[in-house]
Structure formats: structure tokens, C-alpha cells
Write a protein that holds these residues in place. Structure first.
Motif, mmCIF file in Angstrom:
data_model
loop_
_atom_site.group_PDB
_atom_site.id
_atom_site.type_symbol
_atom_site.label_atom_id
_atom_site.label_comp_id
_atom_site.label_asym_id
_atom_site.label_seq_id
_atom_site.Cartn_x
_atom_site.Cartn_y
_atom_site.Cartn_z
ATOM 1 N N ARG A 53 0.606 -1.228 0.430
ATOM 2 C CA ARG A 53 0.159 -0.535 -0.005
ATOM 3 C C ARG A 53 0.942 1.313 0.277
ATOM 4 N N LEU A 54 2.678 0.951 0.646
ATOM 5 C CA LEU A 54 2.817 2.635 0.317
ATOM 6 C C LEU A 54 3.450 2.888 -0.643
ATOM 7 N N VAL A 55 3.818 1.465 -0.847
ATOM 8 C CA VAL A 55 4.829 1.564 -2.654
ATOM 9 C C VAL A 55 4.483 2.430 -3.183
ATOM 10 N N PHE A 56 3.144 2.136 -3.420
ATOM 11 C CA PHE A 56 2.043 1.565 -4.649
ATOM 12 C C PHE A 56 1.691 2.995 -4.619
ATOM 13 N N ARG A 57 1.040 3.554 -3.170
ATOM 14 C CA ARG A 57 1.058 4.976 -3.262
ATOM 15 C C ARG A 57 2.087 6.076 -3.498
ATOM 16 N N ALA A 58 3.195 5.531 -3.363
ATOM 17 C CA ALA A 58 4.275 6.417 -3.361
ATOM 18 C C ALA A 58 4.428 6.761 -5.007
ATOM 19 N N LEU A 59 4.164 5.331 -5.687
ATOM 20 C CA LEU A 59 4.519 4.269 -6.982
ATOM 21 C C LEU A 59 3.835 5.722 -7.649
ATOM 22 N N ASN A 60 1.911 5.480 -7.332
ATOM 23 C CA ASN A 60 1.229 6.272 -8.565
ATOM 24 C C ASN A 60 1.520 8.572 -7.979
ATOM 25 N N THR A 61 2.274 8.722 -6.808
ATOM 26 C CA THR A 61 1.914 10.053 -6.936
ATOM 27 C C THR A 61 3.407 10.393 -8.006
ATOM 28 N N ARG A 102 -7.498 1.163 -7.821
ATOM 29 C CA ARG A 102 -7.354 1.018 -6.045
ATOM 30 C C ARG A 102 -7.979 1.028 -5.270
ATOM 31 N N PRO A 103 -9.625 1.517 -4.622
ATOM 32 C CA PRO A 103 -10.210 1.405 -3.572
ATOM 33 C C PRO A 103 -10.906 0.096 -3.589
ATOM 34 N N ALA A 104 -11.560 -0.350 -4.828
ATOM 35 C CA ALA A 104 -11.283 -2.054 -4.227
ATOM 36 C C ALA A 104 -10.295 -2.753 -3.740
ATOM 37 N N LEU A 105 -9.172 -2.753 -4.045
ATOM 38 C CA LEU A 105 -8.223 -2.766 -3.206
ATOM 39 C C LEU A 105 -8.251 -2.958 -2.456
ATOM 40 N N THR A 106 -7.778 -1.343 -1.514
ATOM 41 C CA THR A 106 -7.264 -0.877 -0.195
ATOM 42 C C THR A 106 -8.529 -1.237 0.376
ATOM 43 N N ARG A 107 -10.241 -1.819 0.222
ATOM 44 C CA ARG A 107 -11.195 -2.167 1.528
ATOM 45 C C ARG A 107 -10.992 -4.119 0.888
ATOM 46 N N ARG A 108 -10.353 -4.188 0.053
ATOM 47 C CA ARG A 108 -10.014 -6.298 0.409
ATOM 48 C C ARG A 108 -8.380 -6.030 1.205
ATOM 49 N N LEU A 113 -6.095 -7.617 6.529
ATOM 50 C CA LEU A 113 -5.433 -6.472 7.756
ATOM 51 C C LEU A 113 -6.449 -7.065 9.279
ATOM 52 N N ALA A 114 -8.148 -7.109 8.875
ATOM 53 C CA ALA A 114 -8.395 -7.331 10.236
ATOM 54 C C ALA A 114 -8.676 -8.848 10.529
ATOM 55 N N SER A 121 -8.531 -10.944 -4.283
ATOM 56 C CA SER A 121 -8.760 -10.143 -4.374
ATOM 57 C C SER A 121 -9.417 -9.932 -6.526
ATOM 58 N N ARG A 122 -10.563 -9.821 -7.144
ATOM 59 C CA ARG A 122 -10.314 -9.681 -9.043
ATOM 60 C C ARG A 122 -9.522 -8.803 -9.638
ATOM 61 N N ALA A 123 -9.777 -7.228 -8.504
ATOM 62 C CA ALA A 123 -9.656 -6.254 -8.650
ATOM 63 C C ALA A 123 -7.801 -6.383 -9.475
ATOM 64 N N HIS A 124 -7.047 -7.615 -8.599
ATOM 65 C CA HIS A 124 -5.590 -7.189 -9.190
ATOM 66 C C HIS A 124 -5.412 -7.864 -10.672
ATOM 67 N N TYR A 125 -6.541 -8.337 -10.787
ATOM 68 C CA TYR A 125 -6.468 -8.973 -12.783
ATOM 69 C C TYR A 125 -7.239 -7.855 -12.907
ATOM 70 N N GLY A 126 -7.561 -6.188 -12.538
ATOM 71 C CA GLY A 126 -8.149 -5.333 -13.424
ATOM 72 C C GLY A 126 -6.557 -4.651 -12.835
ATOM 73 N N TYR A 127 -5.940 -4.326 -12.073
ATOM 74 C CA TYR A 127 -5.048 -3.827 -12.178
ATOM 75 C C TYR A 127 -3.273 -3.715 -13.034
ATOM 76 N N VAL A 128 -3.623 -5.128 -13.112
ATOM 77 C CA VAL A 128 -2.533 -5.687 -13.687
ATOM 78 C C VAL A 128 -2.828 -5.675 -15.252
ATOM 79 N N ALA A 129 -3.838 -6.003 -15.980
ATOM 80 C CA ALA A 129 -4.432 -4.992 -16.622
ATOM 81 C C ALA A 129 -3.996 -3.976 -18.007
#
Length: 148
Positions: A53-61, A102-108, A113-114, A121-129
Motif C-alpha cells: 500500500r505504501l509503495v503503490f501510493r508513492a509510485l502512483n504519486t 485501488r479503492p477495491a484493492l484497499t477495501r480488500r 489486515l483485519a 481480490s479480482r481487482a488485482h487482475y484489473g490493475y495488472v491489465a
């Protein structure tokens, strides 16, 4: 050479550099660091997700900043229509990742983490695509900038 022409050439040179740096960051983080961190000894799923989460937030910025630099370089340097299209596709993939995936990945990841179990999450496939399309668009942008 006129000052205006020098400025245009410098702007395009900056766009070239920003494009290839952006591509390198995406390849290094998304296709190297992200999958490898989960193979490191002692890295739990929860720890890996937190790091991710930290790395991808920094990467996207950083990507957003580089997208602005590329656009400014194209605007000042007079980039071709094809170069603009490729750069806009790359930027649009980034927006899609940040706004829609990313919002779907964050929810998952919040659920994991809880302590929740469940399928990946299937959202990973969308992110990779979107990431793959972005990589092709960045290569296209860089090549078009270099070949002029």
C-alpha cells in the motif's frame, strides 16, 4: 538555432526522459518488487500488503508527477498527435488504476489486515491489465518521441 527551437528541443528531451523513467518505475515496482516481496523470508501477507500500500501510493504519486512532466514537455515541444495519444492512454490507465481499481484493492486489503479470510481480490487482475496497457503506451510514447 533560435531560442524557441532550443526550448522546444529541451522540452521534448525532458518528455523523453520522464517517459522512460516512468516506464522503469512501473516495471521495477509492479512486475518485480510487488510479487517478490511475498517470497521474502518472514514477510507475512499482512506485512506485504502494508508495504504494498505504501509503495503503490508513492509510485502512483510519482507517476502523476511524471505524467504532468510528459504532458508539459509535449505541449512546449510540439509533440506529434500519435505521441499525444500514447501519452494520454498511459495517463488514462493511471487514472483508472487510482480512481477505479485501488479503492477495491484497499477495501480488500483492509479486510485481510483485519484478519478476514477469503478469495484473492479480482481487482488485482484489473490493475495488472491496466498496467500492461500502460507499459505498452509508455513504450510507444518513448519510441515516438525518440524517432520524432
Amino acid at each position: 538555432m533560435s531560442p524557441k527551437l532550443r526550448l522546444m528541443q529541451a522540452a521534448l528531451a525532458v518528455a523523453v526522459a520522464a517517459t522512460w523513467v516512468w516506464l522503469g518505475m512501473v516495471l521495477a515496482i509492479s512486475f518485480l518488487e510487488a510479487p517478490l516481496k511475498f517470497r521474502a523470508p518472514g514477510v507475512t501477507l499482512q506485512l506485504g500488503l502494508g508495504i504494498g500500500r505504501l509503495v503503490f501510493r508513492a509510485l502512483n504519486t510519482c507517476e502523476a508527477v511524471l505524467a504532468v512532466v510528459v504532458a508539459a514537455g509535449l505541449a512546449v515541444g510540439g509533440g506529434s498527435a500519435g505521441t499525444w495519444v500514447a501519452a494520454v492512454v498511459a495517463a488514462a490507465m493511471l487514472v483508472g488504476q487510482v480512481v477505479f481499481v485501488r479503492p477495491a484493492l484497499t477495501r480488500r486489503s483492509d479486510q485481510v489486515l483485519a484478519g478476514a479470510d477469503g478469495p484473492r481480490s479480482r481487482a488485482h487482475y484489473g490493475y495488472v491489465a491496466l498496467e500492461l496497457v500502460k507499459v505498452v503506451a509508455l513504450i510507444t510514447t518513448g519510441v515516438l518521441l525518440l524517432t520524432g
